[in-house]
Design an enzyme around this catalytic site. Structure first.
Site, PDB file in Angstrom:
ATOM      1  N   ASP A 161      58.129  35.715  67.032  1.00 62.12           N
ATOM      2  CA  ASP A 161      58.853  36.982  67.253  1.00 62.12           C
ATOM      3  C   ASP A 161      57.885  38.155  67.336  1.00 62.12           C
ATOM      4  O   ASP A 161      58.048  39.161  66.650  1.00 62.12           O
ATOM      5  CB  ASP A 161      59.874  37.191  66.129  1.00 62.12           C
ATOM      6  N   ASP A 188      60.240  33.846  71.037  1.00 66.33           N
ATOM      7  CA  ASP A 188      60.401  35.292  71.199  1.00 66.33           C
ATOM      8  C   ASP A 188      59.040  35.943  71.434  1.00 66.33           C
ATOM      9  O   ASP A 188      58.377  36.395  70.496  1.00 66.33           O
ATOM     10  CB  ASP A 188      61.119  35.920  70.008  1.00 66.33           C
ATOM     11  N   TYR A 191      59.798  40.333  74.190  1.00 72.17           N
ATOM     12  CA  TYR A 191      60.973  41.197  74.007  1.00 72.17           C
ATOM     13  C   TYR A 191      61.212  42.086  75.226  1.00 72.17           C
ATOM     14  O   TYR A 191      61.777  43.170  75.126  1.00 72.17           O
ATOM     15  CB  TYR A 191      60.854  42.025  72.731  1.00 72.17           C
ATOM     16  N   ASN A 226      65.606  33.194  71.663  1.00 74.50           N
ATOM     17  CA  ASN A 226      66.736  33.799  72.368  1.00 74.50           C
ATOM     18  C   ASN A 226      66.311  34.910  73.312  1.00 74.50           C
ATOM     19  O   ASN A 226      66.983  35.179  74.317  1.00 74.50           O
ATOM     20  CB  ASN A 226      67.766  34.321  71.362  1.00 74.50           C
ATOM     21  N   HIS A 311      62.938  27.539  67.151  1.00 76.94           N
ATOM     22  CA  HIS A 311      63.091  28.981  66.956  1.00 76.94           C
ATOM     23  C   HIS A 311      64.060  29.323  65.825  1.00 76.94           C
ATOM     24  O   HIS A 311      63.781  30.187  64.990  1.00 76.94           O
ATOM     25  CB  HIS A 311      63.558  29.647  68.242  1.00 76.94           C
ATOM     26  N   HIS A 321      71.124  36.297  60.834  1.00 80.44           N
ATOM     27  CA  HIS A 321      71.186  34.948  61.437  1.00 80.44           C
ATOM     28  C   HIS A 321      71.534  33.858  60.424  1.00 80.44           C
ATOM     29  O   HIS A 321      71.166  32.696  60.611  1.00 80.44           O
ATOM     30  CB  HIS A 321      69.857  34.622  62.134  1.00 80.44           C
ATOM     31  N   HIS A 348      62.933  33.683  64.548  1.00 80.18           N
ATOM     32  CA  HIS A 348      64.272  34.254  64.721  1.00 80.18           C
ATOM     33  C   HIS A 348      64.615  35.304  63.672  1.00 80.18           C
ATOM     34  O   HIS A 348      65.018  36.416  64.014  1.00 80.18           O
ATOM     35  CB  HIS A 348      65.305  33.131  64.716  1.00 80.18           C
ATOM     36  N   VAL A 349      64.481  34.979  62.399  1.00 76.56           N
ATOM     37  CA  VAL A 349      64.726  35.947  61.321  1.00 76.56           C
ATOM     38  C   VAL A 349      63.455  36.758  61.117  1.00 76.56           C
ATOM     39  O   VAL A 349      62.387  36.191  60.881  1.00 76.56           O
ATOM     40  CB  VAL A 349      65.121  35.236  60.021  1.00 76.56           C
ATOM     41  N   HIS A 350      63.562  38.071  61.160  1.00 74.00           N
ATOM     42  CA  HIS A 350      62.377  38.935  61.121  1.00 74.00           C
ATOM     43  C   HIS A 350      61.959  39.206  59.673  1.00 74.00           C
ATOM     44  O   HIS A 350      61.973  40.343  59.188  1.00 74.00           O
ATOM     45  CB  HIS A 350      62.641  40.232  61.877  1.00 74.00           C
TER      46      HIS A 350
END
Length: 474
Positions: A161, A188, A191, A226, A311, A321, A348-350
């Site tokens: 990410d 990711d 962006y 995503n 991911h 999420h 996925h989770v920041h």
């Protein structure tokens, strides 16, 4: 002193293996502006020279690490797609010929995107390479991994990410000073989908130049998230993963995959499986069938370390999420336990989170334990979606901290996994602390395959000793 050190290490390992109460970090980081770096910043600078190659990146080009796939873009005309390379700087004894393509995305038209495969390389060797024409040619280098061997040591970085903010830059710079040789990227990338119309393609280009100081010199093992889907019907753009698939090739055919989105490689002592969370994966789909067969190809006597990249995290206690990975878990978790996957990296989770070894495979809707339980055959699940992108941190964790969660913190950073031999690897998560890299979470990862064999050997030795003692007494 040595005895004290060994006792401390034993206590530490026992804590990791037994699943004692987890830790939620109380660290509160100072915020950089969570915005993308302006396009006129030097980190996005276009290389000097007419039609100079840019956005250079490499990845492994085969199954076992004797090939490299090099990609780049030229903005004005195709130019040459060949790569000149050799064992000495400035002396290129070999030439490989590649190909080029381009694409459109709404009104954006890409440059000419080149890819070239260098195969038949020597293991554990530094190669120098040159791309481009005339005065605009550019030169780089890369190192091949040691040959596939159970005791080959190797250091991986793990990033997810990432994006292209000042926090992203901090993560990238810290990683580049880590000494790791290859990035395992969990999805990711740019962006760019946060933009609209023509600017989507522009931000893919800027990201390619942004990461080039690393990607041109060492492989990044790619995975999608995503933000690579880019399903944008308001622009008549409905081909999923379009920009990613044109720009970031993978060696999927080497592992008999039918899609660039899921594949596997062997590198040093690791077998790395890349899964696509946003492609069909339920029973009977191509990805499900491929993974079932790929697990049969894993030879822990040659590659003892079995690593999975995906991911969406299966075990996540962040509000962001939460439980999005349940469908993945229901399909794949039993296989992960059956085949003793050592570690699963997700994004996925920041934020950052690490689990204990747990599984939730005993529940079948009508019966069985519905909660995760300690399982010594299960992977450690690690979420590293903390690269620094413009969406910001996921700062809200669920309270209380669930039993499966060992450590969690809402901060930016990256991880490293340093494989020492067939039985042990050293893991570190490094926080970006106001521009400084700080090691926060670390532990010794024990290999599940060779660890169990070591215990069996010890038990066999004990039985032999007892049998001999019994015989001597008779």
């Amino acid at each position: 002193m040595l005895l004290h050190l060994l006792f401390s290490l034993f206590a530490f390992v026992t804590f990791i293996d037994s699943g004692n109460a987890g830790v939620t970090s109380s660290f509160t980081r100072g915020e950089f502006p969570t915005v993308d770096i302006p396009l006129d910043n030097e980190v996005f600078a276009v290389p000097k020279g007419y039609n100079a190659p840019q956005q250079v990146h490499i990845t492994q080009g085969d199954y076992d690490g004797k090939a490299v796939l090099i990609s780049w873009a030229t903005p004005d005309k195709p130019g040459t797609s060949e790569v000149r390379y050799g064992l000495s700087e400035g002396k290129y004894e070999f030439t490989a010929k590649g190909s080029f393509t381009n694409y459109t995305f709404y009104t954006y038209k890409s440059g000419y995107i080149h890819k070239c495969l260098l195969d038949g390389l020597q293991y554990d060797t530094k190669y120098y390479y040159e791309i481009g024409d005339g005065d605009s040619a550019r030169s780089f280098w890369f190192e091949t991994p040691p040959k596939v061997d159970p005791d080959a040591s190797y250091k991986f970085g793990i990033i997810g990410d990432l994006g292209q903010t000042y926090d992203s830059l901090s993560t990238l710079q810290h990683y580049m000073n880590s000494g790791a040789k290859t990035v395992l990227f969990v999805g990711d990338l740019s962006y760019a989908d946060r933009y609209k119309y023509h600017n989507v393609g522009v931000r893919w280009d800027s990201w390619g130049r942004f990461v080039e100081p690393s990607t041109a010199y060492q492989p990044w093992i790619w995975n999608t998230g995503n933000h690579e889907i880019e399903y944008m019907p308001y622009m008549d753009e409905v081909t999923m993963f379009k920009s990613y698939l044109y720009r970031y090739p993978t060696p999927y055919q080497a592992s008999k995959s039918t899609s660039p989105l899921w594949y596997s490689i062997r590198r040093a002592s690791a077998h790395i499986i890349v899964l696509s969370a946003y492609s069909p994966f339920v029973k009977y789909t191509p990805q499900w069938k491929w993974l079932r067969e790929e697990f049969k190809n894993v030879d822990r006597k040659k590659t003892p370390w079995l690593i999975v990249l995906m991911h969406v995290p299966i075990y996540n206690s962040n509000v962001a999420h939460f439980m999005e990975g349940e469908s993945l878990r229901s399909v794949f978790e039993a296989w992960f336990v059956e085949h003793k996957v050592d570690v699963v990296f997700a994004g996925h989770v920041h934020a950052y989170e690490r689990s204990y070894r747990v599984s939730n495979i005993r529940f079948n809707i009508s019966s069985g334990d519905p909660y995760p339980v300690p399982d010594k055959s299960a992977p450690v699940y690690i979420t590293v979606g903390d690269g620094g992108n413009q969406e910001g941190l996921a700062v809200r964790f669920r309270d209380p901290q669930p039993d499966y969660s060992a450590f969690r913190e809402a901060s930016y950073g990256h991880s490293t996994l340093e494989i020492k031999n067939r039985t042990h690897a050293l893991y570190h998560w490094n926080r970006n602390d106001d521009g400084k890299k700080v090691k926060i979470d670390s532990f010794v990862l024990h290999n599940l395959y060779w660890g169990s064999r070591r215990k069996l050997n010890k038990n066999r030795l004990r039985s032999v000793i007892l049998n001999k003692a019994s015989t001597a007494q008779q």
